[in-house]
Design a protein around this motif. Sequence first.
Motif, PDB file in Angstrom:
ATOM      1  N   PRO A   1       0.799  -1.230   0.000  1.00 48.36           N
ATOM      2  CA  PRO A   1       0.000   0.000   0.000  1.00 48.36           C
ATOM      3  C   PRO A   1       0.830   1.278   0.000  1.00 48.36           C
ATOM      4  O   PRO A   1       0.477   2.247  -0.670  1.00 48.36           O
ATOM      5  CB  PRO A   1      -0.833  -0.107   1.288  1.00 48.36           C
TER       6      PRO A   1
ATOM      7  N   TYR B   1       0.057   3.472  -3.294  1.00 49.69           N
ATOM      8  CA  TYR B   1      -0.469   4.831  -3.127  1.00 49.69           C
ATOM      9  C   TYR B   1       0.691   5.822  -3.055  1.00 49.69           C
ATOM     10  O   TYR B   1       1.037   6.338  -2.009  1.00 49.69           O
ATOM     11  CB  TYR B   1      -1.360   4.929  -1.883  1.00 49.69           C
TER      12      TYR B   1
ATOM     13  N   TYR C   1      -6.552   9.161  -7.087  1.00 51.88           N
ATOM     14  CA  TYR C   1      -7.600   8.561  -6.255  1.00 51.88           C
ATOM     15  C   TYR C   1      -8.502   9.643  -5.663  1.00 51.88           C
ATOM     16  O   TYR C   1      -9.720   9.601  -5.793  1.00 51.88           O
ATOM     17  CB  TYR C   1      -6.936   7.751  -5.133  1.00 51.88           C
TER      18      TYR C   1
ATOM     19  N   GLN D   1     -16.773   6.677  -1.857  1.00 59.19           N
ATOM     20  CA  GLN D   1     -16.194   6.600  -0.515  1.00 59.19           C
ATOM     21  C   GLN D   1     -17.056   7.352   0.501  1.00 59.19           C
ATOM     22  O   GLN D   1     -17.186   6.928   1.640  1.00 59.19           O
ATOM     23  CB  GLN D   1     -14.755   7.142  -0.512  1.00 59.19           C
TER      24      GLN D   1
ATOM     25  N   GLY E   1      -6.915   3.210   8.015  1.00 59.23           N
ATOM     26  CA  GLY E   1      -6.652   3.281   6.582  1.00 59.23           C
ATOM     27  C   GLY E   1      -7.368   4.501   6.037  1.00 59.23           C
ATOM     28  O   GLY E   1      -8.116   4.424   5.062  1.00 59.23           O
ATOM     29  N   CYS E   2      -7.133   5.642   6.681  1.00 57.14           N
ATOM     30  CA  CYS E   2      -7.916   6.859   6.400  1.00 57.14           C
ATOM     31  C   CYS E   2      -7.573   7.473   5.055  1.00 57.14           C
ATOM     32  O   CYS E   2      -8.334   8.267   4.520  1.00 57.14           O
ATOM     33  CB  CYS E   2      -7.687   7.888   7.497  1.00 57.14           C
ATOM     34  N   GLY E   3      -6.403   7.118   4.505  1.00 53.82           N
ATOM     35  CA  GLY E   3      -6.020   7.649   3.200  1.00 53.82           C
ATOM     36  C   GLY E   3      -5.964   9.155   3.194  1.00 53.82           C
ATOM     37  O   GLY E   3      -5.458   9.803   4.120  1.00 53.82           O
TER      38      GLY E   3
ATOM     39  N   SER F   1     -12.983   9.388   3.749  1.00 55.42           N
ATOM     40  CA  SER F   1     -13.886   8.742   4.700  1.00 55.42           C
ATOM     41  C   SER F   1     -14.023   9.567   5.978  1.00 55.42           C
ATOM     42  O   SER F   1     -15.114   9.719   6.515  1.00 55.42           O
ATOM     43  CB  SER F   1     -13.398   7.323   5.016  1.00 55.42           C
TER      44      SER F   1
ATOM     45  N   ASP G   1      -2.834   5.827   8.641  1.00 56.40           N
ATOM     46  CA  ASP G   1      -2.555   5.308   7.302  1.00 56.40           C
ATOM     47  C   ASP G   1      -1.078   5.029   7.132  1.00 56.40           C
ATOM     48  O   ASP G   1      -0.232   5.645   7.773  1.00 56.40           O
ATOM     49  CB  ASP G   1      -3.031   6.255   6.205  1.00 56.40           C
ATOM     50  N   ILE G   2      -0.786   4.088   6.224  1.00 52.71           N
ATOM     51  CA  ILE G   2       0.589   3.661   6.010  1.00 52.71           C
ATOM     52  C   ILE G   2       1.235   4.423   4.856  1.00 52.71           C
ATOM     53  O   ILE G   2       2.443   4.409   4.695  1.00 52.71           O
ATOM     54  CB  ILE G   2       0.626   2.132   5.757  1.00 52.71           C
TER      55      ILE G   2
ATOM     56  N   ASP H   1       1.130   1.483  10.595  1.00 50.67           N
ATOM     57  CA  ASP H   1       0.740   0.252   9.916  1.00 50.67           C
ATOM     58  C   ASP H   1      -0.203  -0.518  10.836  1.00 50.67           C
ATOM     59  O   ASP H   1       0.202  -0.964  11.902  1.00 50.67           O
ATOM     60  CB  ASP H   1       2.020  -0.558   9.637  1.00 50.67           C
ATOM     61  N   MET H   2      -1.452  -0.656  10.410  1.00 49.87           N
ATOM     62  CA  MET H   2      -2.424  -1.326  11.284  1.00 49.87           C
ATOM     63  C   MET H   2      -1.991  -2.755  11.619  1.00 49.87           C
ATOM     64  O   MET H   2      -2.323  -3.269  12.676  1.00 49.87           O
ATOM     65  CB  MET H   2      -3.819  -1.318  10.661  1.00 49.87           C
TER      66      MET H   2
ATOM     67  N   ILE I   1     -12.681   2.029   5.727  1.00 43.64           N
ATOM     68  CA  ILE I   1     -13.332   1.943   4.422  1.00 43.64           C
ATOM     69  C   ILE I   1     -12.333   1.477   3.370  1.00 43.64           C
ATOM     70  O   ILE I   1     -11.328   2.138   3.117  1.00 43.64           O
ATOM     71  CB  ILE I   1     -13.934   3.317   4.020  1.00 43.64           C
ATOM     72  N   SER I   2     -12.624   0.359   2.757  1.00 41.27           N
ATOM     73  CA  SER I   2     -11.810  -0.208   1.675  1.00 41.27           C
ATOM     74  C   SER I   2     -10.338  -0.330   2.038  1.00 41.27           C
ATOM     75  O   SER I   2      -9.480   0.001   1.238  1.00 41.27           O
ATOM     76  CB  SER I   2     -11.929   0.634   0.399  1.00 41.27           C
TER      77      SER I   2
ATOM     78  N   TRP J   1      -6.070  -5.193   2.656  1.00 43.75           N
ATOM     79  CA  TRP J   1      -4.619  -5.105   2.448  1.00 43.75           C
ATOM     80  C   TRP J   1      -3.855  -5.974   3.442  1.00 43.75           C
ATOM     81  O   TRP J   1      -2.737  -6.403   3.171  1.00 43.75           O
ATOM     82  CB  TRP J   1      -4.144  -3.659   2.608  1.00 43.75           C
TER      83      TRP J   1
HETATM   84  C1  LIG Z   1      -8.769   2.480  -0.965  1.00 46.71           C
HETATM   85  S1  LIG Z   1      -7.908   3.492   0.180  1.00 46.71           S
HETATM   86  C2  LIG Z   1      -9.236   4.083   1.196  1.00 46.71           C
HETATM   87  C3  LIG Z   1      -8.901   5.391   1.868  1.00 46.71           C
HETATM   88  C4  LIG Z   1     -10.035   6.028   2.643  1.00 46.71           C
HETATM   89  N1  LIG Z   1     -10.518   5.177   3.717  1.00 46.71           N
HETATM   90  C5  LIG Z   1     -11.187   6.380   1.712  1.00 46.71           C
HETATM   91  O1  LIG Z   1     -12.302   5.894   1.942  1.00 46.71           O
HETATM   92  O2  LIG Z   1     -10.971   7.106   0.753  1.00 46.71           O
HETATM   93  C6  LIG Z   1      -7.102   2.305   1.230  1.00 46.71           C
HETATM   94  C7  LIG Z   1      -6.125   2.913   2.218  1.00 46.71           C
HETATM   95  O3  LIG Z   1      -5.674   1.913   3.148  1.00 46.71           O
HETATM   96  C8  LIG Z   1      -4.338   2.184   3.481  1.00 46.71           C
HETATM   97  N2  LIG Z   1      -3.694   1.004   4.053  1.00 46.71           N
HETATM   98  C9  LIG Z   1      -3.445  -0.167   3.435  1.00 46.71           C
HETATM   99  N3  LIG Z   1      -2.799  -1.013   4.251  1.00 46.71           N
HETATM  100  C10 LIG Z   1      -2.622  -0.344   5.427  1.00 46.71           C
HETATM  101  C11 LIG Z   1      -2.002  -0.694   6.660  1.00 46.71           C
HETATM  102  N4  LIG Z   1      -1.424  -1.867   6.825  1.00 46.71           N
HETATM  103  N5  LIG Z   1      -2.017   0.218   7.655  1.00 46.71           N
HETATM  104  C12 LIG Z   1      -2.594   1.426   7.473  1.00 46.71           C
HETATM  105  N6  LIG Z   1      -3.189   1.805   6.326  1.00 46.71           N
HETATM  106  C13 LIG Z   1      -3.198   0.933   5.306  1.00 46.71           C
HETATM  107  C14 LIG Z   1      -3.749   2.629   2.160  1.00 46.71           C
HETATM  108  O4  LIG Z   1      -2.540   3.344   2.326  1.00 46.71           O
HETATM  109  C15 LIG Z   1      -4.871   3.477   1.572  1.00 46.71           C
HETATM  110  O5  LIG Z   1      -4.731   4.838   1.901  1.00 46.71           O
END
Ligand SMILES: C[S@@+](CC[C@H](N)C(=O)[O-])C[C@H]1O[C@@H](n2cnc3c(N)ncnc32)[C@H](O)[C@@H]1O
Lengths: 290, 124
Positions: free
Chosen positions: A11, A15, A23, A33, A59-61, A65, A80-81, A102-103, A120-121, A125
């Motif tokens: 990720p 990203y 995105y 979203q 995973g707030c991106g 969300s 978020d990572i 990293d979650m 959300i989404s 990962w």
């Molecule tokens: C599809 S995006 C969704 C972002 C946001 N929640 C939204 O609805 O727009 C997925 C997000 O999960 C994050 N992510 C993936 N693996 C992760 C992890 N291990 N720890 C934290 N964040 C993670 C990614 O970096 C990415 O920003």
Amino acid sequence: MSSRPEFQAPPEIFYNDVEARKYTNSSHIQHIQTKLSERALELLALPGDGIPRLLLDIGCGSGLSGESLSESGHHWIGLDISQAMLDVALDREVEGDLVHGDMGQGLGLRTGVIDGAISISAVQWLCNADKSSHEPRLRLKTFFGSLYRSLARGARAVFQVYPESVAQRELITSFAMRAGFSGGVVVDYPHSTKRRKEFLVLTCGPPSVSTALPTGKVEDEESCSDASSDDGDERTVSISERHRPTKKRKLTKKVRGRQWVLQKKEQMRKKGNIVPPDTKYTARKRKARF
Amino acid sequence: MRLLTHNMLSCNIKGVTNGFPLRIEVEKSMEKEVDFNIDFLKSIFSKVEWTALVEAARSLGYNDLPEEVVDSSTMLESSDFLKKFHHALLELHLEEGALICPETGRRFPVNKGIPNMLLHEDEV
Ligand SMILES: C[S@@+](CC[C@H](N)C(=O)[O-])C[C@H]1O[C@@H](n2cnc3c(N)ncnc32)[C@H](O)[C@@H]1O
């Protein structure tokens, strides 16, 4: 579905700056979203007393969300990572606090302080091993364990995921249950391939009346006819054959013999499609290794 | 990062038993105005580790919080107290600096208000 982002790169690499902007700037993604986040917030079932809560966005991106949480007046912490996603969130001046983490390493939060969590989404990962040191099961265990501890008793966590397979959904759910959560999957629009949405709704603590699962949303006019079609041609498109448990694969193999294939091909011809002629090779038996 | 978040964060390096509170190292701090909401303050109060908040606010140069809250139900009716609590919890931001684990001394850098809590592989 090899186009799924989580199959392409870890990720924090997938990203990158370009992807994070693409995105976030897509109005289509923004719309989806936001809808998903609003529904997740609804499923959190916070008390309707109008008091702002302290929520978590895992995973707030770039904050798409989290913005729904701010809209409803709540405070949130986003994890978020991806640095690039967080940078976009900063540019957009989201109201929540952002944490780079990293979650799968667990949430570094005190016990019982969070009133609810949405994701959300993102959680799918966790099912990938992106580094040699990654053990998905261990990461899921660490994550759900730490989430459980950080939530107040009775608080909920709602995960929207597009599971890549039945096995993946079960993997995620089973680790949530092992951490002590109760709950399950809520499916909105189960009969529509396009609108179908899945939410894993978890409550912190043992099952009780309050943990009863809410019901999913249903289409207004939906025909039940496709639910009975068991030849499963278009209903299984979202599950890639490769990831289906082997047992099931064997089962379907029995059903889909030469007769079935010939019938299908005939149907397609009638529809006017170009179909290769039937030969002795059509649907022939393969060696086991195939 | 607001002190609300600092008050909830704890170091989760493997083996660390007391990762809270993370000590604050400040290079740059900031103030951003936030709407005052009494209901939120009252509801979050019980979750806040008071001493950690007092310390954190002090490290950002804000010294007006009382050292201790003895009678919280009375204090939460005092608008003077609530305003200070509000300011410390939601309006003070750590922008640049670091968070230091109290047990191991591990430094988590904070850039543009975002703490980097990613662990090294041997810390998981
Ligand atoms: C599809 S995006 C969704 C972002 C946001 N929640 C939204 O609805 O727009 C997925 C997000 O999960 C994050 N992510 C993936 N693996 C992760 C992890 N291990 N720890 C934290 N964040 C993670 C990614 O970096 C990415 O920003």
